[in-house]
Write a protein that holds these residues in place. Structure first.
Motif, PDB file in Angstrom:
ATOM      1  N   VAL A 140       1.068  -1.319  -0.040  1.00 49.26           N
ATOM      2  CA  VAL A 140      -0.064  -0.019  -0.072  1.00 49.26           C
ATOM      3  C   VAL A 140       0.956   1.248  -0.160  1.00 49.26           C
ATOM      4  N   TYR A 149      -8.013   4.401  -0.018  1.00 54.08           N
ATOM      5  CA  TYR A 149      -7.299   3.591   1.296  1.00 54.08           C
ATOM      6  C   TYR A 149      -7.780   3.989   2.371  1.00 54.08           C
ATOM      7  N   VAL A 185      -8.070  -2.185  -3.363  1.00 55.18           N
ATOM      8  CA  VAL A 185      -7.764  -1.174  -2.330  1.00 55.18           C
ATOM      9  C   VAL A 185      -8.854  -1.119  -1.075  1.00 55.18           C
TER      10      VAL A 185
END
Length: 300
Positions: A121, A146, A248
């Motif tokens: 991420v 996110y 995500v």
């Protein structure tokens, strides 16, 4: 009843789903695709009256789909579309008997969704070139996705008036036109403000758009645009997994569960009407936990 009448009934049903049931355009489009293929199948077999559709017709149609190599998930979706359609036809007294009553939905293959690690991420969030206008926008989009776990359709439909960054929340309209309030973290707020101050005016120029995220022409960014930009940023980050906007979202849910969030809270954040939908993330967390244990414990 003839082919033209069948088509009219289908069009009326899809209009009902959108106008009265408030289903999203994507959901209505999926139902429409499934049902249009079924109507075409009936026409090919000279069946022009819905009352002539019985269990055997449905079974033959599903066999036809399987013989064409349709994916199991597509057939399951088709059965759902047909079930809801014929329920509606029975309620409206357009048919005497519902042919779907004794049709069982095929068992779906359970695939856990792909999830990014926290390291991946970070790689993804740092991939956009923030010295460029579009890079600032892309970083803001990724940070927002996110930080909140929004669906891609919710991201593209966000309006400026939905932002309440001073109190750290945003409003969004989810499936079934259900509005919810979602908290947003400090890092995402920083990048959205950067986008609003430095990038969005450059993209909009003289145009005025109510939508938060716009393309190079100052018009609302599309779902396809976000998918394309995400693929580019994933490639730049050197991530080899198949990453989609939903990846995500999955990563957001999994990571906050792993850090102690309550399942009901995650359900609320994601906008799931049924907690059983949210429970898949507990399986992902357990799977990841087992993997970490196997890799870390000397006697594993």
């Amino acid at each position: 009843m003839d082919v033209i009448e069948l088509q009219r009934i289908l069009n009326d049903y899809l209009h009902y789903l959108k106008a009265e049931r408030g289903l999203s355009e994507n959901t209505v489009s999926s139902y429409g695709l499934d049902l249009q293929q079924f109507i075409n199948y009936l026409s090919e077999r000279k069946i022009t009256d819905l009352n002539d559709v019985d269990k055997q017709v449905i079974v033959d149609y599903l066999d036809c789909l399987m013989n064409k190599g349709k994916a199991n998930a597509s057939i399951i979706r088709c059965v759902t579309s047909l079930r809801k359609f014929f329920q509606s036809m029975k309620q409206d007294e357009k048919i005497q008997d519902d042919p779907m009553i004794s049709i069982e939905t095929p068992k779906g293959e359970k695939h856990l969704p792909e999830v990014l690690s926290t390291e991946e991420v970070e790689m993804l969030l740092n991939a956009p070139d923030t010295s460029q206008t579009l890079g600032i926008r892309n970083r803001a989009i990724l940070e927002l996705m996110y930080a909140t776990g929004l669906r891609v359709s919710e991201v593209v439909n966000l309006k400026l008036e939905d932002l309440h960054l001073d109190v750290g929340i945003i409003q969004t309209m989810g499936k079934g036109r259900k509005e919810r309030i979602v908290p947003i973290g400090d890092e995402a707020i920083v990048w959205i403000n950067n986008y609003l101050n430095d990038a969005r005016p450059e993209l909009c120029k003289s145009k005025r758009s109510p939508f938060l995220f716009v393309n190079f022409h100052g018009e609302r960014l599309t779902r396809q645009g976000i998918w394309k930009n995400l693929k580019n940023e994933v490639k730049k980050a050197g991530i080899t997994k198949n990453v989609t906007p939903h990846t995500v979202r999955h990563s957001f849910a999994t990571h906050i569960l792993e850090n102690g969030a309550d399942l009901r809270i995650v359900q609320e954040l994601l906008g799931h009407s049924d907690i059983s939908t949210t429970q898949i993330y507990t399986h992902i967390s357990k799977k990841r936990l087992s993997k970490i244990y196997d890799e870390s414990h000397p006697h594993a």
